[in-house]
Scaffold this motif. Structure first.
Motif, PDB file in Angstrom:
ATOM      1  N   GLU A 105       0.811  -1.220   0.000  1.00 22.22           N
ATOM      2  CA  GLU A 105       0.000   0.000   0.000  1.00 22.22           C
ATOM      3  C   GLU A 105       0.851   1.279   0.000  1.00 22.22           C
ATOM      4  O   GLU A 105       0.328   2.365  -0.247  1.00 22.22           O
ATOM      5  N   LEU A 106       2.148   1.166   0.256  1.00 23.07           N
ATOM      6  CA  LEU A 106       3.031   2.332   0.232  1.00 23.07           C
ATOM      7  C   LEU A 106       3.600   2.603  -1.161  1.00 23.07           C
ATOM      8  O   LEU A 106       4.231   3.635  -1.381  1.00 23.07           O
ATOM      9  N   GLN A 107       3.370   1.693  -2.100  1.00 23.80           N
ATOM     10  CA  GLN A 107       3.849   1.896  -3.468  1.00 23.80           C
ATOM     11  C   GLN A 107       3.245   3.177  -4.035  1.00 23.80           C
ATOM     12  O   GLN A 107       2.058   3.439  -3.897  1.00 23.80           O
ATOM     13  N   GLY A 108       4.076   3.997  -4.647  1.00 26.21           N
ATOM     14  CA  GLY A 108       3.611   5.237  -5.259  1.00 26.21           C
ATOM     15  C   GLY A 108       3.746   6.464  -4.385  1.00 26.21           C
ATOM     16  O   GLY A 108       3.570   7.583  -4.864  1.00 26.21           O
ATOM     17  N   TYR A 109       4.048   6.285  -3.124  1.00 22.28           N
ATOM     18  CA  TYR A 109       4.234   7.425  -2.232  1.00 22.28           C
ATOM     19  C   TYR A 109       5.723   7.729  -2.086  1.00 22.28           C
ATOM     20  O   TYR A 109       6.516   6.842  -1.796  1.00 22.28           O
ATOM     21  N   LYS A 110       6.087   8.986  -2.283  1.00 16.62           N
ATOM     22  CA  LYS A 110       7.468   9.411  -2.067  1.00 16.62           C
ATOM     23  C   LYS A 110       7.643   9.624  -0.563  1.00 16.62           C
ATOM     24  O   LYS A 110       6.793  10.238   0.088  1.00 16.62           O
ATOM     25  N   MET A 111       8.722   9.117  -0.012  1.00 22.43           N
ATOM     26  CA  MET A 111       9.006   9.264   1.410  1.00 22.43           C
ATOM     27  C   MET A 111      10.152  10.259   1.604  1.00 22.43           C
ATOM     28  O   MET A 111      11.173  10.179   0.919  1.00 22.43           O
ATOM     29  N   LEU A 112       9.958  11.186   2.539  1.00 26.18           N
ATOM     30  CA  LEU A 112      10.944  12.224   2.805  1.00 26.18           C
ATOM     31  C   LEU A 112      11.388  12.197   4.256  1.00 26.18           C
ATOM     32  O   LEU A 112      10.586  11.898   5.149  1.00 26.18           O
TER      33      LEU A 112
ATOM     34  N   ASP B 212       4.853  12.038   0.875  1.00 27.90           N
ATOM     35  CA  ASP B 212       4.638  13.270   0.122  1.00 27.90           C
ATOM     36  C   ASP B 212       3.898  12.954  -1.168  1.00 27.90           C
ATOM     37  O   ASP B 212       4.294  12.065  -1.916  1.00 27.90           O
ATOM     38  N   THR B 213       2.821  13.681  -1.428  1.00 26.19           N
ATOM     39  CA  THR B 213       2.078  13.520  -2.678  1.00 26.19           C
ATOM     40  C   THR B 213       2.014  14.820  -3.464  1.00 26.19           C
ATOM     41  O   THR B 213       1.435  14.861  -4.546  1.00 26.19           O
ATOM     42  N   ILE B 214       2.625  15.903  -2.926  1.00 26.36           N
ATOM     43  CA  ILE B 214       2.502  17.205  -3.585  1.00 26.36           C
ATOM     44  C   ILE B 214       3.798  17.683  -4.240  1.00 26.36           C
ATOM     45  O   ILE B 214       3.822  18.750  -4.823  1.00 26.36           O
TER      46      ILE B 214
ATOM     47  N   SER C  94      -4.250   9.904  12.361  1.00 28.46           N
ATOM     48  CA  SER C  94      -5.232   9.238  11.506  1.00 28.46           C
ATOM     49  C   SER C  94      -5.892  10.198  10.519  1.00 28.46           C
ATOM     50  O   SER C  94      -6.427   9.756   9.497  1.00 28.46           O
ATOM     51  N   SER C  95      -5.835  11.494  10.777  1.00 30.98           N
ATOM     52  CA  SER C  95      -6.465  12.451   9.872  1.00 30.98           C
ATOM     53  C   SER C  95      -5.801  12.491   8.499  1.00 30.98           C
ATOM     54  O   SER C  95      -6.424  12.899   7.520  1.00 30.98           O
ATOM     55  N   VAL C  96      -4.540  12.063   8.398  1.00 30.05           N
ATOM     56  CA  VAL C  96      -3.871  12.085   7.090  1.00 30.05           C
ATOM     57  C   VAL C  96      -4.525  11.110   6.111  1.00 30.05           C
ATOM     58  O   VAL C  96      -4.400  11.285   4.895  1.00 30.05           O
ATOM     59  N   GLN C  97      -5.243  10.117   6.598  1.00 24.19           N
ATOM     60  CA  GLN C  97      -5.909   9.163   5.713  1.00 24.19           C
ATOM     61  C   GLN C  97      -6.913   9.849   4.791  1.00 24.19           C
ATOM     62  O   GLN C  97      -7.167   9.389   3.684  1.00 24.19           O
TER      63      GLN C  97
ATOM     64  N   ASP D 118      -5.072   8.906  -1.518  1.00 23.10           N
ATOM     65  CA  ASP D 118      -5.902   8.307  -2.563  1.00 23.10           C
ATOM     66  C   ASP D 118      -6.367   6.905  -2.190  1.00 23.10           C
ATOM     67  O   ASP D 118      -7.396   6.438  -2.661  1.00 23.10           O
ATOM     68  N   LYS D 119      -5.557   6.223  -1.365  1.00 24.35           N
ATOM     69  CA  LYS D 119      -5.881   4.862  -0.942  1.00 24.35           C
ATOM     70  C   LYS D 119      -5.442   4.694   0.510  1.00 24.35           C
ATOM     71  O   LYS D 119      -4.600   5.426   0.999  1.00 24.35           O
TER      72      LYS D 119
END
Length: 84
Positions: free
Chosen positions: A18-25, A42-44, A58-61, A65-66
């Motif tokens: 489920e972490l595929q596609g998310y850039k981690m900083l 990071d998605t922006i 939990s608010s970041v959910q 997108d998923k």
């Protein structure tokens, strides 16, 4: 929320599906004297050296997108350094 500076990008060749596609900083808190770094998704499109606004919990959910096991998310890029 926390203001922080992007220190670098984190690369993980193997991770939870489920972490595929998310850039981690790797983020360094801007106002924290201890400067304990943390990881945020990071998605922006934040880049190294930029000041960012990070939301936690939990608010970041609601901003994803998923459903993914993420508890810190970059939600903004600051245009200028904050003043107190």
């Amino acid at each position: 929320m926390v203001i922080g500076r992007v220190v670098s990008r984190l690369v993980a060749t193997r991770k939870y599906d489920e972490l595929q596609g998310y850039k981690m900083l790797i983020i360094e808190p801007y106002f924290d004297e201890n400067k304990k770094h943390f990881v945020a998704a990071d998605t922006i499109g934040a880049g190294e050296g930029e000041l960012v606004l990070v939301s936690f919990g939990s608010s970041v959910q609601h901003a994803l997108d998923k459903t993914a096991p993420i508890d810190a998310l970059v939600v903004g890029i600051l245009d200028q350094e904050p003043t107190l």
